[in-house]
Design a protein around this motif. Structure first.
Motif, short mmCIF file in Angstrom:
data_model
loop_
_atom_site.label_atom_id
_atom_site.label_comp_id
_atom_site.label_asym_id
_atom_site.label_seq_id
_atom_site.Cartn_x
_atom_site.Cartn_y
_atom_site.Cartn_z
N THR A 176 -3.18 -3.49 4.64
CA THR A 176 -3.37 -2.19 3.98
C THR A 176 -4.30 -1.27 4.77
O THR A 176 -4.28 -0.06 4.58
CB THR A 176 -3.99 -2.36 2.58
OG1 THR A 176 -5.29 -2.93 2.72
CG2 THR A 176 -3.15 -3.25 1.70
N GLY A 220 -0.49 2.64 -3.09
CA GLY A 220 -1.77 3.16 -2.61
C GLY A 220 -2.15 4.51 -3.17
O GLY A 220 -3.33 4.78 -3.41
N TYR A 255 0.83 -1.20 0.00
CA TYR A 255 0.00 0.00 0.00
C TYR A 255 0.87 1.25 0.00
O TYR A 255 0.56 2.23 -0.68
CB TYR A 255 -0.95 0.04 1.20
CG TYR A 255 -1.81 1.27 1.16
CD1 TYR A 255 -2.87 1.37 0.27
CD2 TYR A 255 -1.52 2.37 1.96
CE1 TYR A 255 -3.63 2.52 0.19
CE2 TYR A 255 -2.28 3.52 1.90
CZ TYR A 255 -3.34 3.59 1.00
OH TYR A 255 -4.08 4.73 0.92
N VAL A 297 -9.91 0.63 -2.39
CA VAL A 297 -8.89 -0.18 -1.72
C VAL A 297 -9.41 -0.63 -0.36
O VAL A 297 -9.31 -1.80 0.00
CB VAL A 297 -7.57 0.61 -1.56
CG1 VAL A 297 -6.61 -0.10 -0.63
CG2 VAL A 297 -6.93 0.83 -2.92
N CYS A 307 -10.09 -4.51 0.25
CA CYS A 307 -9.19 -5.15 1.22
C CYS A 307 -9.94 -5.60 2.46
O CYS A 307 -9.66 -6.68 3.00
CB CYS A 307 -8.06 -4.20 1.58
SG CYS A 307 -6.88 -4.02 0.22
#
Length: 177
Positions: free
Chosen positions: A84, A35, A31, A43, A47
């Motif tokens: 993450t 990211g 990440y 995300v 995740c």
């Protein structure tokens, strides 16, 4: 209890947690590198959901009992996606909370999360005592799934991608004498 009754000891439980931790480190690094190129909401949602599904060691994977190495792999994958979530949450706090209040807000977020830990342990104990080990896993899985769906159900979560620019607060700076 699972380690003692199903896996055969605490060493196996340590292997599972180690796999999850290794995955979390890899997910955090991933990440950190990638990211900024992705939607925060997407995300977080993906995740969090994969952490639940891939992280089904708390639910279906443990109930299916596919073997220690498959469980370790599932923990590793869950850890990668779960890894993450904390860096992403940190980015959102840094983006949205005025600098003067960050230490207070981060302290309260950590205190809230850590104060919920004993409640989860107590709930797990009650669930296992009431419904046995399989029922405890299923009840934890249902609660976790409901929480995981929040970013899809509540529209406020979609604002994760919006940068909030806040003026500095007029907080008087006092010196300690």
């Amino acid at each position: 209890m699972y380690g003692r009754e199903v896996l055969g000891g605490s060493g196996c439980v340590g292997l599972l947690f180690g796999g999850g931790g290794a995955g979390a480190v890899l997910g955090s690094i991933g990440y950190g590198c990638l990211g900024h190129r992705m939607s925060r909401w997407a995300v977080y949602t993906v995740c969090f959901f994969i952490f639940f599904i891939g992280g089904a060691p708390r639910t279906a994977v443990f109930l299916l009992g596919p073997g220690l190495w498959w469980l370790a792999l599932a923990m590793f994958v869950a850890g990668m996606f779960g890894g993450t979530l904390n860096p992403l949450s940190g980015v959102v706090v840094l983006d949205r909370v005025p600098e003067e209040f960050r230490s207070r807000v981060m302290g309260m977020l950590n205190a809230g999360a850590l104060s919920a830990t004993p409640l989860g342990a107590l709930g797990a104990d009650v669930a296992v005592a009431t419904w046995g080990l399989p029922g405890g896993f299923v009840s934890a899985g249902v609660v976790y799934l409901l929480v995981t769906l929040c970013p899809l159900v509540f529209p406020d979560w979609r604002t994760l991608d919006t940068t909030v620019v806040r003026p500095r607060a007029n907080v008087p700076v006092t010196s300690a004498h």
